[in-house]
Scaffold this motif. Structure first.
Motif, PDB file in Angstrom:
ATOM      1  N   ILE A 296      -5.821  -3.671  28.318  1.00 22.85           N
ATOM      2  CA  ILE A 296      -7.195  -3.995  28.713  1.00 22.85           C
ATOM      3  C   ILE A 296      -7.407  -5.498  28.710  1.00 22.85           C
ATOM      4  O   ILE A 296      -8.000  -6.068  29.645  1.00 22.85           O
ATOM      5  CB  ILE A 296      -8.201  -3.302  27.777  1.00 22.85           C
ATOM      6  N   LEU A 297      -6.887  -6.171  27.695  1.00 20.39           N
ATOM      7  CA  LEU A 297      -7.040  -7.624  27.630  1.00 20.39           C
ATOM      8  C   LEU A 297      -6.309  -8.300  28.785  1.00 20.39           C
ATOM      9  O   LEU A 297      -6.812  -9.268  29.377  1.00 20.39           O
ATOM     10  CB  LEU A 297      -6.507  -8.146  26.298  1.00 20.39           C
ATOM     11  N   GLY A 298      -5.134  -7.808  29.139  1.00 20.20           N
ATOM     12  CA  GLY A 298      -4.408  -8.394  30.255  1.00 20.20           C
ATOM     13  C   GLY A 298      -5.107  -8.177  31.583  1.00 20.20           C
ATOM     14  O   GLY A 298      -5.266  -9.105  32.382  1.00 20.20           O
ATOM     15  N   ALA A 299      -5.554  -6.938  31.835  1.00 19.86           N
ATOM     16  CA  ALA A 299      -6.239  -6.643  33.094  1.00 19.86           C
ATOM     17  C   ALA A 299      -7.563  -7.393  33.191  1.00 19.86           C
ATOM     18  O   ALA A 299      -7.931  -7.893  34.261  1.00 19.86           O
ATOM     19  CB  ALA A 299      -6.478  -5.137  33.215  1.00 19.86           C
ATOM     20  N   GLY A 300      -8.288  -7.483  32.059  1.00 20.13           N
ATOM     21  CA  GLY A 300      -9.557  -8.207  32.071  1.00 20.13           C
ATOM     22  C   GLY A 300      -9.385  -9.689  32.320  1.00 20.13           C
ATOM     23  O   GLY A 300     -10.151 -10.299  33.076  1.00 20.13           O
ATOM     24  N   THR A 301      -8.359 -10.290  31.714  1.00 22.83           N
ATOM     25  CA  THR A 301      -8.092 -11.709  31.950  1.00 22.83           C
ATOM     26  C   THR A 301      -7.725 -11.963  33.404  1.00 22.83           C
ATOM     27  O   THR A 301      -8.162 -12.948  34.013  1.00 22.83           O
ATOM     28  CB  THR A 301      -6.951 -12.185  31.036  1.00 22.83           C
ATOM     29  N   HIS A 302      -6.930 -11.070  33.962  1.00 24.53           N
ATOM     30  CA  HIS A 302      -6.527 -11.195  35.371  1.00 24.53           C
ATOM     31  C   HIS A 302      -7.741 -11.153  36.300  1.00 24.53           C
ATOM     32  O   HIS A 302      -7.897 -11.997  37.190  1.00 24.53           O
ATOM     33  CB  HIS A 302      -5.555 -10.064  35.711  1.00 24.53           C
ATOM     34  N   ALA A 346      -1.243  -9.573  28.163  1.00 21.03           N
ATOM     35  CA  ALA A 346      -1.088  -8.243  27.578  1.00 21.03           C
ATOM     36  C   ALA A 346       0.129  -8.168  26.668  1.00 21.03           C
ATOM     37  O   ALA A 346       0.029  -7.728  25.509  1.00 21.03           O
ATOM     38  CB  ALA A 346      -0.984  -7.199  28.689  1.00 21.03           C
ATOM     39  N   VAL A 347       1.275  -8.586  27.160  1.00 20.55           N
ATOM     40  CA  VAL A 347       2.503  -8.451  26.373  1.00 20.55           C
ATOM     41  C   VAL A 347       2.513  -9.405  25.183  1.00 20.55           C
ATOM     42  O   VAL A 347       2.958  -9.044  24.088  1.00 20.55           O
ATOM     43  CB  VAL A 347       3.740  -8.668  27.270  1.00 20.55           C
ATOM     44  N   SER A 348       2.039 -10.631  25.371  1.00 25.46           N
ATOM     45  CA  SER A 348       2.004 -11.559  24.240  1.00 25.46           C
ATOM     46  C   SER A 348       1.100 -11.026  23.127  1.00 25.46           C
ATOM     47  O   SER A 348       1.444 -11.098  21.937  1.00 25.46           O
ATOM     48  CB  SER A 348       1.531 -12.940  24.692  1.00 25.46           C
ATOM     49  N   MET A 349      -0.045 -10.450  23.499  1.00 20.29           N
ATOM     50  CA  MET A 349      -0.942  -9.877  22.493  1.00 20.29           C
ATOM     51  C   MET A 349      -0.323  -8.629  21.874  1.00 20.29           C
ATOM     52  O   MET A 349      -0.433  -8.391  20.657  1.00 20.29           O
ATOM     53  CB  MET A 349      -2.282  -9.532  23.147  1.00 20.29           C
ATOM     54  N   LEU A 364       1.625  -0.168  32.056  1.00 25.57           N
ATOM     55  CA  LEU A 364       0.220   0.221  31.885  1.00 25.57           C
ATOM     56  C   LEU A 364      -0.714  -0.898  32.348  1.00 25.57           C
ATOM     57  O   LEU A 364      -1.739  -0.629  32.993  1.00 25.57           O
ATOM     58  CB  LEU A 364      -0.044   0.563  30.423  1.00 25.57           C
ATOM     59  N   THR A 365      -0.367  -2.124  32.027  1.00 26.64           N
ATOM     60  CA  THR A 365      -1.191  -3.260  32.458  1.00 26.64           C
ATOM     61  C   THR A 365      -1.240  -3.362  33.972  1.00 26.64           C
ATOM     62  O   THR A 365      -2.295  -3.641  34.559  1.00 26.64           O
ATOM     63  CB  THR A 365      -0.634  -4.568  31.871  1.00 26.64           C
ATOM     64  N   ALA A 366      -0.109  -3.112  34.626  1.00 25.56           N
ATOM     65  CA  ALA A 366      -0.020  -3.243  36.082  1.00 25.56           C
ATOM     66  C   ALA A 366      -0.833  -2.193  36.817  1.00 25.56           C
ATOM     67  O   ALA A 366      -1.241  -2.410  37.965  1.00 25.56           O
ATOM     68  CB  ALA A 366       1.437  -3.178  36.520  1.00 25.56           C
ATOM     69  N   ILE A 367      -1.069  -1.039  36.180  1.00 23.36           N
ATOM     70  CA  ILE A 367      -1.795   0.041  36.863  1.00 23.36           C
ATOM     71  C   ILE A 367      -3.176   0.281  36.299  1.00 23.36           C
ATOM     72  O   ILE A 367      -3.905   1.141  36.810  1.00 23.36           O
ATOM     73  CB  ILE A 367      -0.991   1.363  36.816  1.00 23.36           C
ATOM     74  N   LEU A 368      -3.566  -0.445  35.257  1.00 23.18           N
ATOM     75  CA  LEU A 368      -4.829  -0.147  34.578  1.00 23.18           C
ATOM     76  C   LEU A 368      -6.029  -0.309  35.503  1.00 23.18           C
ATOM     77  O   LEU A 368      -6.975   0.488  35.453  1.00 23.18           O
ATOM     78  CB  LEU A 368      -4.992  -1.046  33.349  1.00 23.18           C
ATOM     79  N   PHE A 369      -6.028  -1.324  36.345  1.00 21.54           N
ATOM     80  CA  PHE A 369      -7.110  -1.470  37.323  1.00 21.54           C
ATOM     81  C   PHE A 369      -6.719  -0.960  38.711  1.00 21.54           C
ATOM     82  O   PHE A 369      -7.490  -0.210  39.329  1.00 21.54           O
ATOM     83  CB  PHE A 369      -7.574  -2.923  37.408  1.00 21.54           C
ATOM     84  N   PRO A 370      -5.548  -1.332  39.247  1.00 18.16           N
ATOM     85  CA  PRO A 370      -5.190  -0.810  40.575  1.00 18.16           C
ATOM     86  C   PRO A 370      -5.073   0.708  40.622  1.00 18.16           C
ATOM     87  O   PRO A 370      -5.340   1.309  41.674  1.00 18.16           O
ATOM     88  CB  PRO A 370      -3.826  -1.479  40.856  1.00 18.16           C
ATOM     89  N   GLY A 371      -4.690   1.342  39.506  1.00 20.02           N
ATOM     90  CA  GLY A 371      -4.545   2.797  39.503  1.00 20.02           C
ATOM     91  C   GLY A 371      -5.843   3.533  39.800  1.00 20.02           C
ATOM     92  O   GLY A 371      -5.916   4.315  40.766  1.00 20.02           O
ATOM     93  N   ILE A 569     -13.549  -7.151  32.312  1.00 22.80           N
ATOM     94  CA  ILE A 569     -13.746  -8.600  32.196  1.00 22.80           C
ATOM     95  C   ILE A 569     -14.552  -8.942  30.949  1.00 22.80           C
ATOM     96  O   ILE A 569     -14.143  -9.766  30.115  1.00 22.80           O
ATOM     97  CB  ILE A 569     -14.440  -9.149  33.454  1.00 22.80           C
ATOM     98  N   LEU A 570     -15.715  -8.312  30.818  1.00 20.32           N
ATOM     99  CA  LEU A 570     -16.603  -8.669  29.704  1.00 20.32           C
ATOM    100  C   LEU A 570     -16.090  -8.141  28.375  1.00 20.32           C
ATOM    101  O   LEU A 570     -16.344  -8.750  27.324  1.00 20.32           O
ATOM    102  CB  LEU A 570     -18.008  -8.135  29.991  1.00 20.32           C
ATOM    103  N   GLY A 571     -15.373  -7.031  28.394  1.00 22.96           N
ATOM    104  CA  GLY A 571     -14.748  -6.561  27.173  1.00 22.96           C
ATOM    105  C   GLY A 571     -13.706  -7.544  26.665  1.00 22.96           C
ATOM    106  O   GLY A 571     -13.600  -7.794  25.453  1.00 22.96           O
ATOM    107  N   THR A 572     -12.946  -8.119  27.599  1.00 22.39           N
ATOM    108  CA  THR A 572     -11.962  -9.139  27.224  1.00 22.39           C
ATOM    109  C   THR A 572     -12.649 -10.378  26.664  1.00 22.39           C
ATOM    110  O   THR A 572     -12.224 -10.942  25.636  1.00 22.39           O
ATOM    111  CB  THR A 572     -11.115  -9.515  28.447  1.00 22.39           C
ATOM    112  N   VAL A 573     -13.720 -10.806  27.313  1.00 18.81           N
ATOM    113  CA  VAL A 573     -14.478 -11.960  26.825  1.00 18.81           C
ATOM    114  C   VAL A 573     -15.056 -11.676  25.446  1.00 18.81           C
ATOM    115  O   VAL A 573     -15.022 -12.531  24.541  1.00 18.81           O
ATOM    116  CB  VAL A 573     -15.595 -12.326  27.823  1.00 18.81           C
TER     117      VAL A 573
END
Length: 592
Positions: A296-302, A346-349, A364-371, A569-573
């Motif tokens: 979630i953090l990776g997808a939100g940052t992206h 995502a991976v660093s976290m 999972l990060t790659a498909i979390l939003f595009p999926g 986005i806002l969850g990541t923030v």
């Protein structure tokens, strides 16, 4: 009857010699109040040219349902026509019924002349009884002789008014002549004479300002002033709110620090001492479902990086945001090119939290939003295909997007993940974590997650509520959004309020000795997405006239995806602001 002109597709035009041919390009047709329900122009039995010539489209135009084709209108530069026949044809009963449906559903069409869009209505419904009265209401006929039934009229004569400056076209307007129209109230064969006229007007407006002219016409001075006053009012409220929260939080923290420091200096153990200091051994305990959490953090940052870049480029006019499909194209390209940020974050976290299955985390990060977006697209595209609508993407475009994802987005995500794995450092926690988790005290109802999410989501949403109306009117209407400075300011306000309200709620949670703040910070921050989706219902039923399965499914389907993007986005923030806050307060404590 004129529908209007606008800058939605305004682009660079050409230079013309006298009597040079000016192409009139038909784009699409559909119900005026259903912007997603679009069809090919020649899906209605207009005058089809002998040789169908299709125009090229950029990705954004295809995504918005554009299908441009050259019409048979013979327009020559600086050559006026008082009357010119396009074609004469006899409409069958089935073709008349098609036009009847179009008139009943308030169909409009879009054409482009030198890349400048013009719009017009297919026809009009008129009640003849209105002609039985004078303007002062006095009857011309006896009441029993007045026909109260509505009649359908098909517009068959278009009037093109084109302004020019030397060898350039500056502006275009289109009207439908009410004198030349055909009554098609009854579904029976009828002879129709489609025609047009062209008027040329010289102007001193330079070619470089032709787009700006349309943009300025989109916002009336009063509307523009109200818009600015509204956003300034929201900005002032946000500043006051954040300052108020900051002062309260600082005073409370100062009192906490003073109390804790005095207790340390006196080296006295107070049995009834309570507060956020007591959970220092659990506050940095990693959350459950670390894989999903990091994704979630990776997808939100992206998504946040992509949104900021698009806004900054539009703000500085790096690309023309008013050109049709420009924002969609730039957003698509930037999303693909910045996908490495999602894998890296995502991976660093994930590695910092002690995760070992970083490959699965990357996937999972790659498909979390595009999926979810792809699943929603499949459903909506199927509905559009069943309607034979241009909102359905061609197979070639689908394959193009899929190839970009496989060859660009996914590899960059993997590359970012590898870099994140290599550069991941041990988690920086100022306190040691106990082996056994501390028990969580019972919380009163008003400290429950659901109610706290409502509070956390409502305040940031209220900061952008006014701007949402203009954005919705642009996306789901026919207005053109050009005030990207205001939009950037609204986004900054949204991020600031999200940070402050999430931090405040997390502090009150820690003060109640509830140490499970990791997931709550994401839920608190991202809850504004829930309010955005609720607002979409309000806009649909109170501010729009959209209807029908196709439009309704597109509207609520894609708004669900947009709200999901807001949540990410806002969850990541919310999480990163809370993490910074929690680290800072525990670093100030003197712990054994």
């Amino acid at each position: 009857m004129a529908l209007g002109v606008g800058p939605a597709a305004a682009g660079s035009g050409g230079q013309y010699a006298d009597r040079a041919k000016v192409q009139v390009v038909a784009n699409k047709i559909g119900p005026y109040y259903n912007p997603s329900e679009t069809y090919a122009y020649f899906s209605l039995p207009f005058c089809v040219p002998e040789h169908m010539e299709h125009h090229s489209h950029n990705l954004g135009e295809i995504l918005s349902g554009d299908r441009k084709v050259v019409t048979a209108y013979d327009v020559q530069f600086k050559v006026p026509y008082e009357f010119r026949r396009l074609c004469k044809k006899t409409l069958s009963a089935e073709e008349v019924e098609a036009f009847q449906v179009a008139i009943d559903e308030d169909y409009y069409f879009e054409m482009l002349v030198d890349n400048l869009p013009v719009w017009g209505y297919v026809g009009v419904i008129q009640t003849p009884s209105a002609a039985a009265f004078l303007s002062n209401g006095e009857q011309l006929k006896p009441l029993e002789e007045i026909d109260i039934s509505s009649r359908r009229f098909l517009y068959t004569h278009l009037v093109f008014t084109i302004s020019y400056n030397k060898d350039r076209i500056i502006g275009v307007s289109l009207t439908s002549s009410p004198e030349r129209r055909v009554d098609i109230t009854e579904a029976k064969p009828v002879e129709v004479d489609f025609s047009y006229e062209v008027t040329w007007q010289e102007t001193k407006v330079p070619f470089s300002e032709r787009v700006e002219k349309y943009q300025k016409a989109e916002f009336l001075p009063a509307t523009f002033e109200i818009h600015w006053l509204s956003i300034i009012n929201s900005f002032v409220l946000v500043v006051l709110l954040t300052v108020f929260l900051a002062i309260i939080l600082m005073r409370v923290l100062k009192n906490d620090f003073t109390r804790y420091m005095q207790a340390d200096e006196e080296e006295e153990l107070v049995e009834d001492e309570s507060g956020w200091k007591q959970i220092h051994g659990d506050v940095f305990r990693f959350p459950e479902n670390k894989n999903l959490f990091a994704a979630i953090l990776g997808a939100g940052t992206h998504l946040l990086c992509t949104s900021l870049l698009v806004l900054v480029l539009a703000l500085f006019s790096i690309f023309s945001p008013t050109k049709k499909g420009a924002i969609s194209t730039v957003g698509f390209v930037l999303y693909a090119l910045t996908s490495g940020t999602s894998g890296y974050v995502a991976v660093s976290m994930y590695m910092q939290m002690g995760g070992t299955k970083w490959v699965w985390n990357t996937i999972l990060t790659a498909i979390l939003f595009p999926g979810p977006l792809f699943c929603m697209f499949c459903v909506l595209n199927t509905i559009a295909i069943s309607y034979d609508s241009t909102a359905a993407l061609p197979f070639g475009t689908i394959m193009l997007v899929f190839c970009v994802y496989l060859l660009v987005t996914f590899p960059l995500t993997v590359l970012g993940a590898i870099m994140g794995k290599r550069h991941a450092k041990p988690f920086d926690a100022p306190c040691r974590t106990n082996k056994a988790a501390r028990g969580v005290p019972d919380m009163p109802w008003y400290r429950g997650t659901a109610l706290q999410m409502l509070i956390a989501g409502f305040l940031p949403f209220s900061a952008i509520y006014i701007e949402l109306h203009y954005i919705f009117s642009s996306i789901w209407g026919h207005k053109v959004y050009t005030l990207f400075g205001i939009l950037f300011l609204a986004l900054v306000m949204l991020l600031i309020v999200t940070c402050f309200i999430t931090v405040a709620l997390i502090y009150f949670q820690l003060a109640a000795e509830e140490h499970r703040w990791w997931w709550r910070s994401i839920l608190y921050g991202g809850s504004s997405g829930f309010f955005v989706y609720l607002y979409s219902f309000f806009y649909y039923y109170e501010r729009s006239k959209m209807s029908g399965l196709l439009q309704t499914s597109f509207y609520f389907g894609y708004m669900l995806i947009v709200s999901y993007a807001f949540f990410l986005i806002l969850g990541t923030v919310g999480f990163f602001s809370s993490l910074t806050f929690v680290r800072s307060i525990y670093q100030q404590l003197k712990l054994d």
